[in-house]
Scaffold this motif. Structure first.
Motif, short mmCIF file in Angstrom:
data_model
loop_
_atom_site.label_atom_id
_atom_site.label_comp_id
_atom_site.label_asym_id
_atom_site.label_seq_id
_atom_site.Cartn_x
_atom_site.Cartn_y
_atom_site.Cartn_z
N TRP A 154 39.26 58.05 48.06
CA TRP A 154 39.31 56.90 47.16
C TRP A 154 40.48 55.99 47.51
CZ3 TRP A 154 44.09 57.02 45.02
CH2 TRP A 154 44.70 58.26 44.79
N GLU A 155 40.37 54.77 47.06
CA GLU A 155 41.46 53.80 47.09
C GLU A 155 41.45 53.07 45.76
OE1 GLU A 155 40.71 50.97 50.25
OE2 GLU A 155 39.29 49.84 49.01
N ILE A 156 42.53 52.40 45.45
CA ILE A 156 42.66 51.73 44.15
C ILE A 156 43.11 50.30 44.36
CG2 ILE A 156 43.93 51.67 41.96
CD1 ILE A 156 44.29 54.72 42.22
N VAL A 157 42.47 49.38 43.66
CA VAL A 157 42.94 48.00 43.60
C VAL A 157 43.13 47.64 42.13
CG1 VAL A 157 42.56 45.59 44.18
CG2 VAL A 157 41.71 47.38 45.72
N VAL A 158 44.38 47.39 41.75
CA VAL A 158 44.71 46.96 40.40
C VAL A 158 45.00 45.47 40.44
CG1 VAL A 158 46.31 47.20 38.45
CG2 VAL A 158 45.71 49.21 39.85
N VAL A 159 44.39 44.72 39.54
CA VAL A 159 44.69 43.29 39.42
C VAL A 159 45.33 43.05 38.06
CG1 VAL A 159 43.78 40.95 39.32
CG2 VAL A 159 42.88 42.57 41.01
N ASP A 160 46.61 42.68 38.10
CA ASP A 160 47.33 42.30 36.88
C ASP A 160 47.01 40.84 36.60
OD1 ASP A 160 49.15 41.55 34.95
OD2 ASP A 160 50.81 42.68 35.79
N ASP A 161 46.31 40.60 35.49
CA ASP A 161 45.84 39.26 35.16
C ASP A 161 46.94 38.45 34.47
OD1 ASP A 161 43.99 37.19 35.15
OD2 ASP A 161 43.15 37.79 33.21
N HIS A 162 48.09 38.38 35.13
CA HIS A 162 49.24 37.62 34.65
C HIS A 162 49.66 38.03 33.23
CE1 HIS A 162 52.05 34.37 35.53
NE2 HIS A 162 51.93 33.97 34.28
N GLY A 163 49.69 39.34 33.03
CA GLY A 163 50.14 39.83 31.73
C GLY A 163 51.65 39.87 31.66
#
Length: 286
Positions: free
Chosen positions: A35-44
């Protein structure tokens, strides 16, 4: 390393610092290790998300863990789409950062859509949970036979597919164009995607036991019934043919079954009952 069986976990994050660590740990525990992970922080706002993801990446150097931060807030659809654009895996698995997976989630869903399977999307029931002190609960949102047996018509009745329970081939979502960013469909953007996948001829396969946990927040957008009703009206307008045909078919099935003397589940269907209390305990949620 080959990416033939690699799964990219897609995590859209906004004010998820209190929960994302547990979600990441549930990925690390997977019996399917590619597995791999992509986290996108939506400008929080800074709530610890960046630190938690970076520390997790350091602790798991053999797996790719990428954190992307939007320059401005764009919404959950755009966050998921950004993560999918950065994905390298053959499969995509959605996980909202306040939800969690059972250790065998990827292994079991991949069996439904892996090599030799005609299915494109794998999903299943979830356990809805809360865990604040003194107010914790566990409820299985099970999949009754009629929802599976009459899919995709049953999808026209209501959305019983949770993103965090769903794994699909990356190629199929690239074909239909990802999640809609239409602001009039946010908070039901997942429902809209499932409908488009069905209309594009993609095949769904269902687990019958839960492999994911869906955290229930009392103040969640889905708790605003008036707002959700308006959103569903817009969705029905966009895909009117799908909903008209599906609802008509399901009503025919329901009344036929009731005329045959099988009123129980079909009478409940007419009231849209799809969950039960008293579900068994799930240690992987504790």
């Amino acid at each position: 390393m080959s990416t033939e069986q690699r799964v990219t976990a897609i995590l859209p994050a906004y004010r998820m610092g209190a929960f994302i660590g547990r979600a990441l740990r549930s990925i690390a525990c997977q019996t399917h290790a590619d597995w791999e992970i992509v986290v996108v922080d939506d400008h929080g706002p800074e709530d610890g998300t960046t630190r938690i993801v970076q520390e997790f990446a350091t602790a798991h150097p053999k797996n790719r863990v990428e954190l992307i931060r939007h320059a401005h807030n764009q919404g959950v659809s755009a966050a998921r789409n950004s993560a999918m654009a950065a994905a390298k895996g053959r499969y995509l698995a959605f996980l909202d950062p306040d939800d969690i997976w059972a250790p065998w989630h990827l292994e079991r869903t991949l069996k439904l859509i892996g090599d030799g399977s005609k299915a494109d999307v794998a999903t299943g029931p979830v356990v809805r949970f809360q865990d604040p002190p003194g107010r914790s609960f566990r409820t299985e949102l099970f999949l009754p036979d009629w929802k599976v047996d009459h899919f995709p018509f049953s999808l026209a009745i209501h959305n019983f597919i949770q993103p965090s329970a769903t794994v699909l081939k990356r190629s199929v979502i690239e074909e239909v164009g990802g999640f809609t960013t239409d602001p009039h469909l946010q908070h039901i953007e997942d429902y809209e995607l499932w409908v488009r996948l069905v209309k594009a001829g993609k095949r769904f396969a269902f687990l019958r036991k839960p492999t994911s946990g869906y955290r229930k927040h009392p103040g969640a957008a889905s708790a605003d019934m008036d707002r959700m009703s308006r959103l569903h009206e817009r969705l029905h307008e966009r895909h009117s043919g799908f909903f008209e045909a599906g609802t008509a078919q399901m009503l025919r099935v329901a009344f036929d079954r009731m005329e045959q003397g099988v009123p129980g589940p079909w009478a409940r269907f007419l009231k849209r009952v799809g969950s039960r209390w008293g579900a068994p305990r799930y240690p992987w949620l504790d």
